[in-house]
Motif scaffolding. Sequence first.
Motif, mmCIF file in Angstrom:
data_model
loop_
_atom_site.group_PDB
_atom_site.id
_atom_site.type_symbol
_atom_site.label_atom_id
_atom_site.label_comp_id
_atom_site.label_asym_id
_atom_site.label_seq_id
_atom_site.Cartn_x
_atom_site.Cartn_y
_atom_site.Cartn_z
ATOM 1 N N LYS A 125 0.841 -1.202 0.000
ATOM 2 C CA LYS A 125 0.000 0.000 0.000
ATOM 3 C C LYS A 125 0.874 1.250 0.000
ATOM 4 C CE LYS A 125 -3.541 2.420 2.664
ATOM 5 N NZ LYS A 125 -2.855 3.595 3.142
ATOM 6 N N ARG A 127 3.919 1.514 -1.102
ATOM 7 C CA ARG A 127 4.574 1.637 -2.419
ATOM 8 C C ARG A 127 3.597 2.151 -3.474
ATOM 9 N NH1 ARG A 127 7.528 -3.784 -3.777
ATOM 10 N NH2 ARG A 127 7.986 -2.593 -5.660
ATOM 11 N N ALA A 128 2.331 1.679 -3.423
ATOM 12 C CA ALA A 128 1.322 2.151 -4.372
ATOM 13 C C ALA A 128 1.038 3.637 -4.162
ATOM 14 C CB ALA A 128 0.036 1.336 -4.233
ATOM 15 N N GLU A 129 0.955 4.066 -2.907
ATOM 16 C CA GLU A 129 0.727 5.482 -2.618
ATOM 17 C C GLU A 129 1.882 6.335 -3.129
ATOM 18 O OE1 GLU A 129 0.204 5.255 1.598
ATOM 19 O OE2 GLU A 129 -1.991 5.131 1.442
ATOM 20 N N ALA A 132 1.704 6.478 -6.970
ATOM 21 C CA ALA A 132 0.612 7.352 -7.408
ATOM 22 C C ALA A 132 0.984 8.817 -7.204
ATOM 23 C CB ALA A 132 -0.673 7.013 -6.647
ATOM 24 N N VAL A 139 -4.579 7.342 -5.552
ATOM 25 C CA VAL A 139 -4.255 5.914 -5.464
ATOM 26 C C VAL A 139 -5.271 5.109 -6.265
ATOM 27 C CG1 VAL A 139 -4.035 3.943 -3.899
ATOM 28 C CG2 VAL A 139 -3.076 6.149 -3.255
ATOM 29 N N TRP A 142 -4.505 5.395 -9.940
ATOM 30 C CA TRP A 142 -3.280 4.660 -10.245
ATOM 31 C C TRP A 142 -3.563 3.156 -10.281
ATOM 32 C CZ3 TRP A 142 -0.064 1.024 -8.047
ATOM 33 C CH2 TRP A 142 1.194 0.892 -8.618
ATOM 34 N N LEU A 143 -4.325 2.658 -9.305
ATOM 35 C CA LEU A 143 -4.656 1.227 -9.274
ATOM 36 C C LEU A 143 -5.519 0.820 -10.462
ATOM 37 C CD1 LEU A 143 -5.337 0.706 -5.463
ATOM 38 C CD2 LEU A 143 -3.463 -0.269 -6.800
ATOM 39 N N ALA A 146 -3.225 0.598 -13.361
ATOM 40 C CA ALA A 146 -2.339 -0.561 -13.257
ATOM 41 C C ALA A 146 -3.079 -1.853 -13.602
ATOM 42 C CB ALA A 146 -1.745 -0.641 -11.847
#
Length: 176
Positions: A125, A127-129, A132, A139, A142-143, A146
Amino acid sequence: MDLTPYVDNLRHELAVAAEAGGDDARALAERLTAPLESAARLTLLNALSAAMGEVTRDLAPGSVDVRLRGLDPEFVVTPPPAPEPFTDTREPVAAPAAPTPPPPPADADDGAVARINFRLPAHLKARAEDAAAAEGLSVNAWLVRAVSTALDGGERAAPPARGKDSGGRGFTGWVR
């Protein structure tokens, strides 16, 4: 977007309504207009955020974010990534005509958005934040991008161009 004309209009309407109540009502209205300005701005921001949430649902995997610059909101549109065209470098070979594919099922992608619960380990989470934020996306946007890229099997699209003033200094999110 400048909210001042809308707040001023609300202040004017309150003053007009107070005129009917006499001097005491007019004095009370004048005392209330200053504290009501911030409440009116916050209410307008809530309405704009909700509206942009609906637009984002229809625009997925693109998004529209509301960012606050000083006292005024700014809209940031992130269009969905454009698919890269396929170029075949092989020599053309005559192939038999493929049968016409059946029409998509009735429940195929009709532009509607579905909500899911997504459990993610804390380290992913974070890393995703970070990813983004580095691309100036929420987020969620971005998700969605992805997942769309992973399912389409295509190369990752370049991040959208950003204005010269954005410089990563904006805020994204919801105001309540």
